[in-house]
Enzyme design. Structure first.
Site, PDB file in Angstrom:
ATOM      1  N   ASP A 197      -2.030   2.071  -4.793  1.00 14.05           N
ATOM      2  CA  ASP A 197      -3.108   2.598  -4.070  1.00 14.05           C
ATOM      3  C   ASP A 197      -4.496   1.497  -4.373  1.00 14.05           C
ATOM      4  OD1 ASP A 197      -1.960   4.901  -3.334  1.00 14.05           O
ATOM      5  OD2 ASP A 197      -2.536   6.010  -5.575  1.00 14.05           O
ATOM      6  N   HIS A 231       0.841  -1.337  -0.135  1.00 14.53           N
ATOM      7  CA  HIS A 231      -0.015  -0.003   0.002  1.00 14.53           C
ATOM      8  C   HIS A 231       0.809   1.103  -0.006  1.00 14.53           C
ATOM      9  CE1 HIS A 231      -3.683   1.809  -0.088  1.00 14.53           C
ATOM     10  NE2 HIS A 231      -4.257   1.363   1.028  1.00 14.53           N
TER      11      HIS A 231
END
Length: 441
Positions: A416, A412
């Site tokens: 995204d 992450h």
């Protein structure tokens, strides 16, 4: 009795030491020639060490996880006779020092005396026991009565007798011995097998309080270290999507039914690999290595797909290099070759490294949903779950379809949630309309 010393063998050119990763025996075990005693691991492979002789394990020279130099003492076996001459100078055999170390008969007589049992000379008779014990001498047997030995007392027998008893499923603690100091002979085993006592197995529930300590070593230690790094450094996001693979399964069955003899049977994975290559061409930032120490993303043009593979030793990840340059059958052939090498323990370091993205699958037991751990330092891993026939609403009625979930994890820090979702959706589209995998756009 004699002793046979087994040293850490030369397990490969340029190898100076090896880590003990598994013991197949323990002290007191009886072994036959060519029986595997231990497994050791180098940077290149795991090697099994067989026994060159029959005997009883007297000493183990290392704990699991210890690194032992080539040529260092590793295992000592007690063997019958005067011992066996070492082969090619790689193993040392020495005769036991009977003056310095009392033999088993002397030890047994001393134990009997300490318990207050009167015994004659061991070479002439057997120690006299209590009225509840089996009272035997040469030529005299008492059948149907179990032998009662003192708590912790071990029956006296040669390695050959112990091995024979173990293979026959006989507990030597229940066998009376007619040899010196109650030593159990082959003749005693013959009598026991013919007329002996058979203890009944106890039935019912019982509490278990033992705790086994297992050393984390070898490949398992390396896996643990890498997984810990991945989870501690990478903030994972996992995205799950279901895929209708009915058409893909029909295509796979048709290709397998008409394939050439020199081609392997197609599994689902080569199709997933081809879809992954096509999706990466549109979303190249998923095919990357993140150097978080330097703050750099290394985005690769070549697609090197790691395939998580379960072996007897643990999880390894052989790599199909340049999947973008292989067709469906090429991926299948290389996938089969690497899987066989990994399971046999012959995969090279080059074949187990250099991946830029990984696929993980548990096949038919793949579960409904998984949360794959990213193969550090990659930024994405694609998880394939098992195929199940489920009822699917087509707008008018429910129809049976072959459905499969994709469970994929992403770094992450780099990927995204939106990017992760559209990447998986693209793979879903390709797998549900498999002709699109093979059409140039």
């Amino acid at each position: 009795m004699g002793e046979h010393l087994i040293k850490m063998p030369d397990v490969g050119e340029g190898i100076a030491e090896a880590e003990v990763v598994e013991w197949h025996v323990k002290v007191g075990d009886l072994v036959r020639e060519d029986m595997v005693l231990a497994a050791v691991m180098t940077d290149k492979a795991t090697v099994e060490i067989p026994s060159p002789v029959d005997g009883e394990v007297a000493w183990l020279g290392a704990q699991i996880g210890e690194v032992v130099a080539i040529g260092s003492p590793l295992i000592r076996l007690t063997v019958e006779g005067e011992g066996i001459a070492p082969a090619s100078g790689k193993a040392e055999v020495r005769t036991a020092n009977k003056q310095a170390q009392p033999d088993a008969v002397t030890d047994a007589i001393a134990a009997e005396t300490a318990r207050g049992v009167v015994a004659d000379h061991p070479a002439k008779s057997v120690a006299r026991r209590g009225p509840d014990d089996a009272r035997r001498s040469a030529g005299q047997q008492l059948y149907g009565v179990p032998v009662r030995r003192a708590e912790g007392e071990k029956p006296i027998a040669s390695p050959a007798v112990r091995l024979r008893a173990r293979e026959a499923g006989i507990d030597l603690r229940q066998v009376s011995g007619t040899g010196p100091a109650g030593r159990i002979t082959h003749e005693d085993l013959d009598v026991y097998i013919t007329h002996g006592w058979r203890t009944a197995k106890a039935h019912g529930l019982a509490q278990k309080t033992s705790v086994e300590q297992i050393k984390v070593a070898g490949l398992r230690r390396k896996i643990a270290e890498k997984m810990a790094i991945s989870k501690s450094r990478i903030p994972h996001i996992t995205y799950v999507e279901e895929v209708d693979v009915t058409a893909l399964e029909d295509l796979r069955a048709a290709l397998n039914s008409s394939k050439r003899a020199d081609r392997p049977k197609l599994t689902l994975l080569p199709f997933v690999m081809q879809a992954l290559v096509k999706a990466i061409a549109e979303y190249p930032h998923l095919n990357a290595i993140y150097d978080d120490d330097a703050g750099l993303i290394h985005q690769h043009s070549g697609v090197h797909i790691g395939i998580a593979t379960q072996t007897k030793a643990g999880l390894v990840v052989p790599v199909v290099q340049h999947a973008e340059g292989r067709d469906l059958w090429g991926c299948a052939i290389e996938l089969n070759r690497l899987a066989e090498a990994a399971k046999a323990g012959t995969a090279t370091r080059e074949e187990l490294g250099g991946s830029t993205i990984t696929i993980t699958s548990l096949g038919a037991i793949g579960g409904i949903v998984t949360t794959p751990v990213i193969n550090y330092p990659e930024v994405a891993i694609l998880g394939v779950n098992k195929i199940m026939v489920r009822p699917v609403w087509d707008g008018a009625t429910f129809i049976p379809r072959k459905m499969m979930n994709l469970s994929s994890s992403f770094d992450h820090r780099v990927i995204d949630g939106w990017d992760a979702a559209i990447f998986v959706q693209r793979i879903k589209t390709l797998l549900e309309s498999p002709a699109m995998i093979f059409v140039e756009t």
